[in-house]
Design a protein around this motif. Structure first.
Motif, short mmCIF file in Angstrom:
data_model
loop_
_atom_site.label_atom_id
_atom_site.label_comp_id
_atom_site.label_asym_id
_atom_site.label_seq_id
_atom_site.Cartn_x
_atom_site.Cartn_y
_atom_site.Cartn_z
N UNK A 57 -13.98 12.25 -11.13
CA UNK A 57 -13.12 12.48 -12.30
C UNK A 57 -11.78 13.12 -11.97
N UNK A 58 -11.65 13.74 -10.80
CA UNK A 58 -10.40 14.42 -10.47
C UNK A 58 -9.75 13.81 -9.23
N UNK A 59 -10.48 13.78 -8.13
CA UNK A 59 -9.90 13.37 -6.85
C UNK A 59 -9.67 11.86 -6.79
N UNK A 60 -10.65 11.08 -7.20
CA UNK A 60 -10.52 9.61 -7.12
C UNK A 60 -9.38 9.06 -7.97
N UNK A 61 -9.17 9.54 -9.21
CA UNK A 61 -7.99 9.05 -9.94
C UNK A 61 -6.66 9.39 -9.26
N UNK A 62 -6.62 10.50 -8.54
CA UNK A 62 -5.41 10.82 -7.79
C UNK A 62 -5.20 9.88 -6.61
N UNK A 63 -6.29 9.28 -6.11
CA UNK A 63 -6.22 8.41 -4.94
C UNK A 63 -5.96 6.95 -5.29
N UNK A 64 -5.81 6.62 -6.55
CA UNK A 64 -5.59 5.22 -6.93
C UNK A 64 -4.34 4.64 -6.27
N UNK A 65 -3.22 5.35 -6.17
CA UNK A 65 -2.08 4.76 -5.45
C UNK A 65 -2.37 4.46 -3.99
N UNK A 66 -3.10 5.34 -3.31
CA UNK A 66 -3.44 5.09 -1.91
C UNK A 66 -4.40 3.92 -1.78
N UNK A 67 -5.35 3.81 -2.68
CA UNK A 67 -6.30 2.69 -2.63
C UNK A 67 -5.58 1.38 -2.94
N UNK A 68 -4.66 1.40 -3.90
CA UNK A 68 -3.89 0.19 -4.21
C UNK A 68 -3.01 -0.21 -3.03
N UNK A 69 -2.40 0.77 -2.37
CA UNK A 69 -1.58 0.48 -1.20
C UNK A 69 -2.42 -0.13 -0.09
N UNK A 70 -3.58 0.45 0.15
CA UNK A 70 -4.48 -0.09 1.17
C UNK A 70 -4.93 -1.51 0.82
N UNK A 71 -5.23 -1.75 -0.45
CA UNK A 71 -5.65 -3.09 -0.88
C UNK A 71 -4.55 -4.11 -0.64
N UNK A 72 -3.31 -3.74 -0.93
CA UNK A 72 -2.19 -4.67 -0.72
C UNK A 72 -1.99 -4.92 0.77
N UNK A 73 -2.04 -3.85 1.58
CA UNK A 73 -1.89 -4.03 3.03
C UNK A 73 -2.98 -4.94 3.60
N UNK A 74 -4.22 -4.72 3.18
CA UNK A 74 -5.32 -5.54 3.68
C UNK A 74 -5.20 -6.98 3.18
N UNK A 75 -4.78 -7.15 1.93
CA UNK A 75 -4.62 -8.50 1.40
C UNK A 75 -3.55 -9.27 2.17
N UNK A 76 -2.41 -8.63 2.41
CA UNK A 76 -1.34 -9.31 3.15
C UNK A 76 -1.77 -9.61 4.57
N UNK A 77 -2.48 -8.67 5.18
CA UNK A 77 -2.96 -8.90 6.54
C UNK A 77 -3.94 -10.05 6.63
N UNK A 78 -4.85 -10.13 5.67
CA UNK A 78 -5.82 -11.22 5.69
C UNK A 78 -5.21 -12.54 5.22
#
Length: 149
Positions: A57-78
Motif C-alpha cells: 500500500x505504500x512502497x509498491x505504489x511509489x515504485x510504479x515509475x521504476x517498474x514502468x521504466x523497467x518494463x519499457x527497457x525490457x520491451x525495447x530490448x526484447x
C-alpha cells in the motif's frame, strides 16, 4: 535445453520468461527501493499495517515509475532481440519483428528500399510506447531525489 524440457519451444512464455528476470531489473529496482526513505514504511507500521500491507500500500505504489521504466527497457530490448526468438520460435505466430525482418530479407533478397521501409515501420510501436510512458520516466526522475536508507 531447459526451456525445451519445460515445453517452452514455440510459445510466448518460453520466449518471455527466461529474459523477464535478468540482472538489469534486479539492479534497477534494488537501487530504486534503496532510495525510498525507511520513514514511509515505519509510518505505515505505526498506523497498524503489517510489513506486507506497508509494502503493497505504500512502497509498491511509489515504485510504479521504476517498474514502468523497467518494463519499457525490457520491451525495447526484447523487441530488438534476434537470437533467442530465432532459436525458440518455429512458426510465424511466435516470431518477433526482428526475426520477421530477417525472413523478409531472405524471401525478397536484399532489396534495401523494402528492407529499410519495413525496419522503419517496426519502430513505430516503440515510439508510441515511449510517448505513452514518458510521464512515468519524468516521475521516476523527480522521485530519485528522495534520499537513501
Amino acid at each position: 535445453m531447459l526451456v525445451a524440457k519445460l515445453g517452452g519451444i514455440d510459445t510466448w512464455p518460453g520466449m518471455i520468461l527466461p529474459h523477464a528476470f535478468a540482472a538489469l531489473g534486479v539492479f534497477l529496482l534494488r537501487q530504486f527501493f534503496l532510495g525510498i526513505p525507511r520513514d514511509y514504511e515505519e509510518a505505515a507500521r505505526l498506523d497498524g499495517a503489517n510489513r506486507w500491507q506497508a509494502f503493497t500500500r505504500v512502497i509498491l505504489p511509489l515504485a510504479i515509475p521504476a517498474i514502468a521504466t523497467l518494463a519499457v527497457f525490457k520491451f525495447i530490448g526484447q523487441w530488438n532481440n534476434l537470437l533467442w526468438p530465432l532459436v525458440i520460435s518455429n512458426s510465424d505466430a511466435t516470431r518477433t519483428v526482428a526475426v520477421g525482418l530477417q525472413v523478409f530479407q531472405d524471401t525478397n533478397g536484399t532489396q534495401w528500399n523494402l528492407l529499410l521501409m519495413a525496419a522503419t515501420i517496426t519502430t513505430v510501436p516503440l515510439i508510441v510506447i515511449c510517448f505513452l510512458t514518458q510521464r512515468w520516466f519524468v516521475k521516476g526522475i523527480t522521485m530519485s531525489g528522495l534520499g537513501g536508507r
